[in-house]
Scaffold this motif. Structure first.
Motif, PDB file in Angstrom:
ATOM      1  N   ALA A   3     -25.934 -13.195  74.287  1.00 11.50           N
ATOM      2  CA  ALA A   3     -26.511 -11.900  74.672  1.00 11.50           C
ATOM      3  C   ALA A   3     -26.163 -11.618  76.131  1.00 11.50           C
ATOM      4  CB  ALA A   3     -28.026 -11.936  74.495  1.00 11.50           C
ATOM      5  N   PRO A   4     -26.041 -10.340  76.496  1.00  7.55           N
ATOM      6  CA  PRO A   4     -25.765 -10.000  77.900  1.00  7.55           C
ATOM      7  C   PRO A   4     -26.838 -10.583  78.822  1.00  7.55           C
ATOM      8  CG  PRO A   4     -25.566  -8.064  76.512  1.00  7.55           C
ATOM      9  CD  PRO A   4     -26.141  -9.150  75.656  1.00  7.55           C
ATOM     10  N   THR A   5     -26.415 -10.999  79.978  1.00  7.58           N
ATOM     11  CA  THR A   5     -27.334 -11.568  80.952  1.00  7.58           C
ATOM     12  C   THR A   5     -28.266 -10.492  81.491  1.00  7.58           C
ATOM     13  OG1 THR A   5     -25.641 -13.162  81.598  1.00  7.58           O
ATOM     14  CG2 THR A   5     -27.460 -12.824  83.142  1.00  7.58           C
ATOM     15  N   LYS A   6     -29.553 -10.792  81.502  1.00  6.60           N
ATOM     16  CA  LYS A   6     -30.521  -9.870  82.087  1.00  6.60           C
ATOM     17  C   LYS A   6     -30.650 -10.209  83.566  1.00  6.60           C
ATOM     18  CE  LYS A   6     -32.921  -8.917  77.884  1.00  6.60           C
ATOM     19  NZ  LYS A   6     -34.133  -8.671  77.199  1.00  6.60           N
ATOM     20  N   ILE A   7     -30.601  -9.196  84.386  1.00  3.81           N
ATOM     21  CA  ILE A   7     -30.648  -9.378  85.833  1.00  3.81           C
ATOM     22  C   ILE A   7     -31.911  -8.722  86.385  1.00  3.81           C
ATOM     23  CG2 ILE A   7     -29.473  -8.864  88.005  1.00  3.81           C
ATOM     24  CD1 ILE A   7     -27.884 -10.768  86.298  1.00  3.81           C
ATOM     25  N   SER A   8     -32.624  -9.459  87.206  1.00  3.21           N
ATOM     26  CA  SER A   8     -33.805  -8.916  87.866  1.00  3.21           C
ATOM     27  C   SER A   8     -33.378  -8.003  89.007  1.00  3.21           C
ATOM     28  CB  SER A   8     -34.648 -10.065  88.412  1.00  3.21           C
ATOM     29  OG  SER A   8     -35.643  -9.577  89.271  1.00  3.21           O
ATOM     30  N   SER A   9     -34.146  -6.965  89.244  1.00  2.50           N
ATOM     31  CA  SER A   9     -33.833  -6.068  90.366  1.00  2.50           C
ATOM     32  C   SER A   9     -33.970  -6.780  91.707  1.00  2.50           C
ATOM     33  CB  SER A   9     -34.737  -4.835  90.327  1.00  2.50           C
ATOM     34  OG  SER A   9     -36.092  -5.223  90.468  1.00  2.50           O
ATOM     35  N   SER A  10     -34.629  -7.930  91.726  1.00  4.50           N
ATOM     36  CA  SER A  10     -34.787  -8.669  92.978  1.00  4.50           C
ATOM     37  C   SER A  10     -33.468  -9.251  93.485  1.00  4.50           C
ATOM     38  CB  SER A  10     -35.822  -9.782  92.822  1.00  4.50           C
ATOM     39  OG  SER A  10     -35.354 -10.759  91.906  1.00  4.50           O
ATOM     40  N   ILE A  11     -32.446  -9.274  92.652  1.00  7.84           N
ATOM     41  CA  ILE A  11     -31.135  -9.778  93.059  1.00  7.84           C
ATOM     42  C   ILE A  11     -30.425  -8.793  93.998  1.00  7.84           C
ATOM     43  CG2 ILE A  11     -29.734  -8.844  91.164  1.00  7.84           C
ATOM     44  CD1 ILE A  11     -28.346 -11.575  91.016  1.00  7.84           C
ATOM     45  N   ILE A  12     -30.858  -7.525  93.968  1.00  5.37           N
ATOM     46  CA  ILE A  12     -30.277  -6.498  94.841  1.00  5.37           C
ATOM     47  C   ILE A  12     -30.815  -6.713  96.258  1.00  5.37           C
ATOM     48  CG2 ILE A  12     -29.972  -4.022  95.237  1.00  5.37           C
ATOM     49  CD1 ILE A  12     -28.746  -5.089  92.592  1.00  5.37           C
ATOM     50  N   LEU A  13     -29.912  -6.774  97.206  1.00  6.85           N
ATOM     51  CA  LEU A  13     -30.292  -7.039  98.598  1.00  6.85           C
ATOM     52  C   LEU A  13     -30.798  -5.767  99.283  1.00  6.85           C
ATOM     53  CD1 LEU A  13     -27.236  -9.301  99.444  1.00  6.85           C
ATOM     54  CD2 LEU A  13     -29.592 -10.044  99.097  1.00  6.85           C
ATOM     55  N   PRO A  14     -31.611  -5.919 100.314  1.00  4.64           N
ATOM     56  CA  PRO A  14     -32.128  -4.745 101.026  1.00  4.64           C
ATOM     57  C   PRO A  14     -31.037  -4.068 101.868  1.00  4.64           C
ATOM     58  CG  PRO A  14     -32.844  -6.758 102.113  1.00  4.64           C
ATOM     59  CD  PRO A  14     -32.142  -7.174 100.852  1.00  4.64           C
ATOM     60  N   ASP A  15     -31.202  -2.784 102.107  1.00  8.43           N
ATOM     61  CA  ASP A  15     -30.308  -2.028 102.990  1.00  8.43           C
ATOM     62  C   ASP A  15     -30.618  -2.347 104.445  1.00  8.43           C
ATOM     63  OD1 ASP A  15     -28.442  -0.458 101.639  1.00  8.43           O
ATOM     64  OD2 ASP A  15     -29.946   1.025 101.096  1.00  8.43           O
ATOM     65  N   GLY A  16     -29.679  -2.008 105.309  1.00  8.11           N
ATOM     66  CA  GLY A  16     -29.940  -2.055 106.738  1.00  8.11           C
ATOM     67  C   GLY A  16     -29.805  -3.409 107.400  1.00  8.11           C
ATOM     68  N   LYS A  17     -29.253  -4.382 106.718  1.00  4.48           N
ATOM     69  CA  LYS A  17     -29.070  -5.712 107.308  1.00  4.48           C
ATOM     70  C   LYS A  17     -27.678  -5.804 107.925  1.00  4.48           C
ATOM     71  CE  LYS A  17     -33.035  -7.342 105.894  1.00  4.48           C
ATOM     72  NZ  LYS A  17     -34.064  -7.783 106.792  1.00  4.48           N
ATOM     73  N   SER A  18     -27.425  -6.882 108.624  1.00  2.27           N
ATOM     74  CA  SER A  18     -26.133  -7.085 109.274  1.00  2.27           C
ATOM     75  C   SER A  18     -25.064  -7.491 108.256  1.00  2.27           C
ATOM     76  CB  SER A  18     -26.251  -8.188 110.328  1.00  2.27           C
ATOM     77  OG  SER A  18     -26.496  -9.434 109.701  1.00  2.27           O
ATOM     78  N   ASP A  19     -23.808  -7.296 108.636  1.00  8.88           N
ATOM     79  CA  ASP A  19     -22.702  -7.758 107.789  1.00  8.88           C
ATOM     80  C   ASP A  19     -22.851  -9.248 107.502  1.00  8.88           C
ATOM     81  OD1 ASP A  19     -21.594  -5.226 107.854  1.00  8.88           O
ATOM     82  OD2 ASP A  19     -19.977  -5.749 109.248  1.00  8.88           O
ATOM     83  N   GLU A  20     -23.246  -9.989 108.511  1.00  3.34           N
ATOM     84  CA  GLU A  20     -23.402 -11.437 108.361  1.00  3.34           C
ATOM     85  C   GLU A  20     -24.448 -11.784 107.302  1.00  3.34           C
ATOM     86  OE1 GLU A  20     -23.349  -9.811 111.310  1.00  3.34           O
ATOM     87  OE2 GLU A  20     -21.446 -10.563 112.110  1.00  3.34           O
ATOM     88  N   PHE A  21     -25.531 -11.021 107.253  1.00  9.47           N
ATOM     89  CA  PHE A  21     -26.574 -11.239 106.253  1.00  9.47           C
ATOM     90  C   PHE A  21     -25.997 -11.135 104.837  1.00  9.47           C
ATOM     91  CE2 PHE A  21     -29.609  -9.398 103.256  1.00  9.47           C
ATOM     92  CZ  PHE A  21     -30.661 -10.293 103.329  1.00  9.47           C
TER      93      PHE A  21
END
Length: 101
Positions: A3-21
């Protein structure tokens, strides 16, 4: 086919962080760092070099992690490399074409 992998929305990173983050988030999924590349064997056993060069423009070496607003999806990209549903989907289509089932 799995079955397709279910992905939690928590895997999406927040906006506004540094490139390094964002780079650290991606690289950390493979045990790599900005100063240490790793060779990761994908699900088919093929070696992939995971490191900083993935984030650099070819000729200018400018960091491109924010290109096309993709920075928030670095963990999702890593997950697609680690456990790609596409391999199984393509394999099932190929099997049907070759073997008829």
């Amino acid at each position: 086919m799995p079955a397709p992998t279910k992905i939690s929305s928590s895997i999406i990173l927040p906006d506004g962080k540094s490139d390094e983050f964002y780079m650290d988030a991606f690289l950390g999924n493979f045990g790599a760092t900005r100063t240490r590349d790793v060779i990761y064997k994908d699900i088919m056993g093929e070696p992939l070099i995971i490191g900083m060069d993935l984030f650099k423009e070819k000729f200018t070496e400018k960091i491109k992690v924010n290109k096309f607003d993709r920075q928030r999806y670095m963990n999702l990209l890593a997950q697609a490399i680690i456990d790609p549903d596409e391999v199984w989907w393509f394999g099932s289509i190929l099997k049907k074409k070759i073997f008829g089932h």
